[in-house]
Design a protein around this motif. Sequence first.
Motif, PDB file in Angstrom:
ATOM      1  N   ILE B  51      80.565   7.293  68.397  1.00  0.00           N
ATOM      2  CA  ILE B  51      79.231   6.603  68.505  1.00  0.00           C
ATOM      3  C   ILE B  51      78.208   7.281  67.770  1.00  0.00           C
ATOM      4  N   ILE B  52      77.554   6.798  67.032  1.00  0.00           N
ATOM      5  CA  ILE B  52      76.407   7.371  66.344  1.00  0.00           C
ATOM      6  C   ILE B  52      75.103   6.428  66.412  1.00  0.00           C
ATOM      7  N   TYR B  53      74.028   6.886  66.980  1.00  0.00           N
ATOM      8  CA  TYR B  53      72.595   6.157  67.112  1.00  0.00           C
ATOM      9  C   TYR B  53      71.673   6.934  66.425  1.00  0.00           C
ATOM     10  N   SER B  54      71.246   6.534  65.489  1.00  0.00           N
ATOM     11  CA  SER B  54      70.191   7.309  64.708  1.00  0.00           C
ATOM     12  C   SER B  54      68.983   6.167  64.282  1.00  0.00           C
ATOM     13  N   ASN B  66      66.232  11.756  59.719  1.00  0.00           N
ATOM     14  CA  ASN B  66      66.378  10.835  60.764  1.00  0.00           C
ATOM     15  C   ASN B  66      66.472  11.652  62.201  1.00  0.00           C
ATOM     16  N   PHE B  67      66.428  10.871  63.019  1.00  0.00           N
ATOM     17  CA  PHE B  67      66.682  11.435  64.535  1.00  0.00           C
ATOM     18  C   PHE B  67      67.999  10.522  64.970  1.00  0.00           C
ATOM     19  N   VAL B 121      73.027  18.805  73.799  1.00  0.00           N
ATOM     20  CA  VAL B 121      74.484  18.449  73.181  1.00  0.00           C
ATOM     21  C   VAL B 121      74.784  17.059  72.587  1.00  0.00           C
ATOM     22  N   LEU B 122      73.964  16.491  72.730  1.00  0.00           N
ATOM     23  CA  LEU B 122      74.105  14.913  72.271  1.00  0.00           C
ATOM     24  C   LEU B 122      73.827  14.515  70.847  1.00  0.00           C
ATOM     25  N   THR B 123      72.688  15.506  70.384  1.00  0.00           N
ATOM     26  CA  THR B 123      72.093  15.094  69.203  1.00  0.00           C
ATOM     27  C   THR B 123      72.869  15.486  68.104  1.00  0.00           C
ATOM     28  N   ASN B 124      72.834  14.693  66.964  1.00  0.00           N
ATOM     29  CA  ASN B 124      73.726  15.070  65.804  1.00  0.00           C
ATOM     30  C   ASN B 124      72.536  15.252  64.664  1.00  0.00           C
ATOM     31  N   ASN B 125      71.419  15.923  64.802  1.00  0.00           N
ATOM     32  CA  ASN B 125      70.490  16.000  63.963  1.00  0.00           C
ATOM     33  C   ASN B 125      69.982  17.629  64.315  1.00  0.00           C
ATOM     34  N   LEU B 126      69.849  18.397  63.366  1.00  0.00           N
ATOM     35  CA  LEU B 126      69.553  19.869  63.723  1.00  0.00           C
ATOM     36  C   LEU B 126      68.134  19.830  63.951  1.00  0.00           C
ATOM     37  N   HIS B 183      69.482  19.266  51.920  1.00  0.00           N
ATOM     38  CA  HIS B 183      68.040  18.306  52.019  1.00  0.00           C
ATOM     39  C   HIS B 183      68.238  17.218  53.059  1.00  0.00           C
ATOM     40  N   SER B 184      68.923  17.698  54.089  1.00  0.00           N
ATOM     41  CA  SER B 184      69.085  16.908  55.298  1.00  0.00           C
ATOM     42  C   SER B 184      69.340  17.688  56.567  1.00  0.00           C
ATOM     43  N   PHE B 185      68.938  17.017  57.606  1.00  0.00           N
ATOM     44  CA  PHE B 185      69.220  17.684  58.991  1.00  0.00           C
ATOM     45  C   PHE B 185      70.503  17.207  59.574  1.00  0.00           C
ATOM     46  N   ASP B 186      71.061  15.884  59.251  1.00  0.00           N
ATOM     47  CA  ASP B 186      72.005  15.579  60.055  1.00  0.00           C
ATOM     48  C   ASP B 186      73.455  16.226  59.774  1.00  0.00           C
ATOM     49  N   PHE B 187      74.140  16.488  60.731  1.00  0.00           N
ATOM     50  CA  PHE B 187      75.380  17.344  60.911  1.00  0.00           C
ATOM     51  C   PHE B 187      76.427  16.886  59.703  1.00  0.00           C
ATOM     52  N   SER B 188      76.420  15.515  59.813  1.00  0.00           N
ATOM     53  CA  SER B 188      77.767  14.898  58.999  1.00  0.00           C
ATOM     54  C   SER B 188      76.990  15.086  57.382  1.00  0.00           C
TER      55      SER B 188
END
Lengths: 101, 603
Positions: B51-54, B66-67, B121-126, B183-188
């Motif tokens: 599940i991703i919520y951003s 993005n957050f 632990v739940l964030t997917n953004n650095l 050029h991004s902070f998202d893990f994926s």
Amino acid sequence: MTFSHLLILSAIIFVIGLYGALTRKSAIQMYMSIELMFNAVNLNFITFAYFSEKINLQAHIFVLFIITVAAVEAAAGLAIILALYKHKKTTNADKANILKH
Amino acid sequence: MIFSSIPALFITSIIILIFGRKYKNIYFLGHATAFFALILSIFALTNTQEIIYSFSWINLENLKINFGFGLDRLSALMYFVVALVSLVIQIYSLRYMQGDKNFSRYFAFLTFFQASMLGLVLTNNLLLLLIFWELVGLSSYLLIGFWHHKEKAAIASKKAFLTTKLGDLGLVFSLLLIFTTFHSFDFSEVFNQISTIEITILTVISLCIAIAAFGKSAQLPFLTWLPDAMAGPIPVSALIHAATMVAAGIYLIARMMPLFTEISLTVVLIVGTLTTLIAALSALSQKDIKKVLAFSTISQLGYMMAGLGVLNIVGGIFHLITHAFFKALLFLSAGSIIHIFHTQNLDKIEASKLKYTRIMFLIGALALAGIFPFSGFFSKEIILDSIFNNKIIFILLLFISFLTSFYIFRVYFKIFKTGEEKKESRELIYPMGVLAFFSITAGFIFKNYIFQLGEIHKTNLGLLIFGLIFSLSGIFLAWLKYKKVKFSLKFNENLMKISLNNFYLDEIYNILILKPLGFLSKTCAFIDQKIIDGFIWLITKITKLFSDLSGKFDLSFLDGLVNDIGWFIKIDASILRKIQTGNIQTYIFVFLIGMIVLIFRFT
């Protein structure tokens, strides 16, 4: 009496009056000297009138004026001397020195 | 929304903080929210897809940030562990902190910590991770220094905050590097681009991340803050410094694993092993229960680091989870002991037979020592397995597991002797029971779940038994030394001293870092005060001099000038006024002279 004698005479009388006016201590003595000076001047005027060719009455009228004014001035002057005497209890002119610095 | 526990917890903590003084029972709200978080985490565990919520925070032409929060296996596991341990400790704190004047403040901070940790632990953004990382550090500061009137606690909280802050520099650097590289902070997005980036940049980035993790998890250069952090309340030590916050470093490395190259992995491995060794050696001779447990935490974290250093995410995370349970259990039982005896010194705790606390401590100790069937056994074996190729480190780690069992059972045998019965607090035991349950069974419950995180080697039965022997021998040696009085094993005096003082690390840092820094700041202060302020003082002196001169000039010259003019006029006047004699005869005389002059002038 010649013309110049009379002139010299009136000059001498004038100087004597002047001397008296300048050096006398008493106010009345000073005033008498001033009267002398008047008379000397009168003599001077009449001399010139007497020894002129033309008939000239201007001098005589002027002398009359001077005598009148001298009389009036006598009255005024004596009044002032009286006032001075009342104030200063003396007729010594040297004592009227309020205007001195 | 499965992530709604995070804002819920933040709001709860603020509410407790604001209304805590008036409504004494508001901490129940904290319990309720923590329980809510636990339920959500169980849902998260059973959830199969990601599940991703951003949401978009900055959306410009060439800058998009993005957050968001994301839920995958790793996050779900951490979610559950954090939620469970937090709830257990909250219930424990009810009884332990009872009667403390600042009860509500404590609960507010506890809830705040839980919110920040879950966010981390739940964030997917650095970037968001950095924010939560700092928030966790802040909560730690607030909670360690909770009893701020105790000088030791205040100093310790400051030390903890500053030491971890030094590590956080690494995180900030890595953030900058990552953004300029990927050029991004998202893990994926970051992980997708890794193959196109050259190795040196990746190494630098991962080293910076490793530094941050070392700071937070009290690994080698930064390890001095954790033993001092024991000045806080025991539930705080259990939650933050055993189970969750120090685990944040491990989680970070595990999460960022794709970024790690050969070099950085080796660094992690070496630092982890060295730390384990030093901490285990220091734990041997400590006299304070909490310090033993603190060093034990550092040691186990080093273990996890070593596991991650050989790309064994499964081992590292598994050990993190089991460690969370049994270490928290150990801390809480230590808390029960301290609650009864009011002292932390091992030597001073009188012989006693606390029935339930004893069992709890024993369970935790056995799990820590890695004895079958307790959970610690499984996680340790997975790590040892993966290290097997690296012979030196393997032997070191075996030695350390021997030391681990030794020091923990030294504590056990010293404290729990047979003797008089003392009254224990039931409310403290029940939360411990939950943790004890998981300490025993976590190995079985989570085994299959965890194995989906990554690949592991096939377990070698011989290896398992070999490791077990080392752990058991540690227990045996401790039993010999402390129970059987006849056997006395004297250790070298100086070695004991080195161990007791934590290898004099604090003193070394004092000389290497603090003294020069102090000297530097004193010099700067000196420069500031004497030179800069002196310069200003000099300027004022010059200004004053000028104004003095000016004044004197004004006074002497100008006034003198005016005075002289006046004097001059006075002289003139004093001469000239003699004309005014007041004597009329003088006036007539002058009049006469004037007239003569005029006559002669005009004829």
